[in-house]
Design an enzyme around this catalytic site. Structure first.
Site, PDB file in Angstrom:
ATOM      1  N   SER A  88       0.833  -1.206   0.000  1.00 35.29           N
ATOM      2  CA  SER A  88       0.000   0.000   0.000  1.00 35.29           C
ATOM      3  C   SER A  88       0.867   1.256   0.000  1.00 35.29           C
ATOM      4  O   SER A  88       1.986   1.266   0.518  1.00 35.29           O
ATOM      5  CB  SER A  88      -0.913   0.026   1.228  1.00 35.29           C
ATOM      6  OG  SER A  88      -1.782  -1.074   1.238  1.00 35.29           O
TER       7      SER A  88
HETATM    8  N1  SAH Z   1      -1.178  -4.843   3.882  1.00 34.49           N
HETATM    9  C1  SAH Z   1      -0.393  -5.060   2.702  1.00 34.49           C
HETATM   10  C2  SAH Z   1      -1.089  -4.574   1.440  1.00 34.49           C
HETATM   11  C3  SAH Z   1      -1.455  -5.745   0.668  1.00 34.49           C
HETATM   12  S1  SAH Z   1      -2.384  -5.581  -0.812  1.00 34.49           S
HETATM   13  C4  SAH Z   1       1.003  -4.478   2.808  1.00 34.49           C
HETATM   14  O1  SAH Z   1       1.293  -3.807   3.792  1.00 34.49           O
HETATM   15  O2  SAH Z   1       1.806  -4.724   1.924  1.00 34.49           O
HETATM   16  C5  SAH Z   1      -3.763  -6.600  -0.388  1.00 34.49           C
HETATM   17  C6  SAH Z   1      -3.478  -8.040  -0.063  1.00 34.49           C
HETATM   18  O3  SAH Z   1      -4.721  -8.645   0.247  1.00 34.49           O
HETATM   19  C7  SAH Z   1      -2.880  -8.862  -1.221  1.00 34.49           C
HETATM   20  O4  SAH Z   1      -1.706  -9.472  -0.791  1.00 34.49           O
HETATM   21  C8  SAH Z   1      -3.976  -9.887  -1.531  1.00 34.49           C
HETATM   22  O5  SAH Z   1      -3.479 -11.144  -1.951  1.00 34.49           O
HETATM   23  C9  SAH Z   1      -4.691  -9.986  -0.184  1.00 34.49           C
HETATM   24  N2  SAH Z   1      -6.052 -10.492  -0.242  1.00 34.49           N
HETATM   25  C10 SAH Z   1      -7.039 -10.241  -1.134  1.00 34.49           C
HETATM   26  N3  SAH Z   1      -8.151 -10.927  -0.833  1.00 34.49           N
HETATM   27  C11 SAH Z   1      -7.875 -11.633   0.317  1.00 34.49           C
HETATM   28  C12 SAH Z   1      -8.616 -12.547   1.134  1.00 34.49           C
HETATM   29  N4  SAH Z   1      -9.875 -12.922   0.855  1.00 34.49           N
HETATM   30  N5  SAH Z   1      -8.013 -13.050   2.228  1.00 34.49           N
HETATM   31  C13 SAH Z   1      -6.729 -12.720   2.553  1.00 34.49           C
HETATM   32  N6  SAH Z   1      -5.984 -11.875   1.817  1.00 34.49           N
HETATM   33  C14 SAH Z   1      -6.540 -11.336   0.709  1.00 34.49           C
END
Ligand code: SAH
Length: 215
Positions: free
Chosen positions: A65
C-alpha cells in the site's frame, strides 16, 4: 540480509516529512513508519521506489500500500498497546509491522500461498516474529482467535463482510475500503453494542480487490 543504511534512513525521514505535508498528524504512526525499513519489503532492484509516496508491485499481482494509505489506516485504528488486531491482506507485511510497533498483538491473514511464504520468512528475518501469520481466506476471518479489538482490511471490498463484523469486540473498530473496481471509500465501523454499529467515511482510495478463497 539486506541492510538499512544512513541513506535509507535519510530517505525515510523525507518520506515522513511528505506525509506531514499531506496532513498526517498522528505522531505515533509517523514514529513507527520512521522505524520500519520499507525498502526491505520491495525487491532489491526497485529499492529506490520504497521511499516515494506510492503503492508498488510486490509480485503475485499484489501491491504494498501507498505510505499515505498505511498512515491513514493505521491512524483510524487508534491503536492502543496490547490491542488484538486482525489484518486481512498481509501482502508485503509492511502494514503488519507498523501495527506491531504501535504495540498491537497482530494476527494477519493472506490468501496467496507464495506471498504468504515469502512474507512470513521476511517478518521473521526482520525480527517481527511476534506477528502471527495465517494462510487463508480473509472473508472467514479467524474465528479461533476472535474477538478482535480492531480489524483492518487492506484490500478493496464490494460490501461489508458480516463475518468480520461478528469477530469484532464491542467498542472495536473495523476499518475497510468498500466500493467498485476504480475506487473505494474508506469506512470505519464502530461496534457500539452487539446490535448497534456506527459508520464513518474517510475519503476515496484505490486498493487491489478483496477476493474470495485461497490461491
Ligand atoms: N497490507 C499489505 C497490502 C497488501 S495488498 C502491505 O502492507 O503490503 C492486499 C493483499 O490482500 C494482497 O496481498 C492480496 O493477496 C490480499 N487479499 C485479497 N483478498 C484476500 C482474502 N480474501 N483473504 C486474505 N488476503 C486477501
Amino acid at each position: 540480509m539486506r541492510r538499512d543504511t544512513y541513506k535509507h534512513q535519510g530517505l525515510r525521514m523525507q518520506l515522513i516529512e511528505t506525509l506531514r505535508l499531506e496532513g498526517v498528524r498522528d505522531e505515533k504512526v509517523l514514529e513507527a513508519m520512521s522505524k520500519v525499513p520499507r525498502h526491505l519489503f520491495l525487491e532489491k532492484a526497485f529499492e529506490e521506489w520504497a521511499y516515494k509516496n506510492v503503492a508498488f508491485p510486490i509480485g503475485c499481482d499484489q501491491t504494498i500500500s501507498q505510505p499515505l494509505t498505511v498512515a491513514i489506516q493505521s491512524g483510524l485504528l487508534e491503536v492502543k498497546k496490547g490491542d488484538k488486531i486482525l489484518e486481512v491482506g498481509t501482502g508485503s507485511g509492511y502494514q503488519a509491522c507498523i501495527l506491531s510497533l504501535l504495540g498491537a498483538k497482530v494476527y494477519t491473514i493472506e490468501r496467496q500461498s507464495a506471498l504468504f511464504e515469502k512474507t512470513d520468512n521476511l517478518l521473521r528475518e526482520l525480527g517481527f516474529g511476534a506477528i502471527r501469520t495465517f494462510l487463508g481466506d480473509g472473508y472467514a476471518g479467524l474465528p479461533m482467535f476472535a474477538p478482535f479489538d480492531k480489524i483492518l482490511v487492506t484490500a478493496g471490498a464490494t460490501m461489508l463482510p458480516e463475518t468480520l463484523l461478528s469477530q469484532l469486540a464491542v467498542g472495536g473498530y473495523l476499518v475497510i475500503p468498500i466500493g467498485g473496481d476504480e475506487s473505494q471509500t474508506m469506512w470505519r465501523y464502530t461496534k457500539l453494542t452487539e446490535g448497534d454499529i456506527k459508520s464513518e467515511a474517510f475519503g476515496k482510495f484505490k486498493f487491489v480487490p478483496f477476493l474470495k478463497g485461497t490461491q
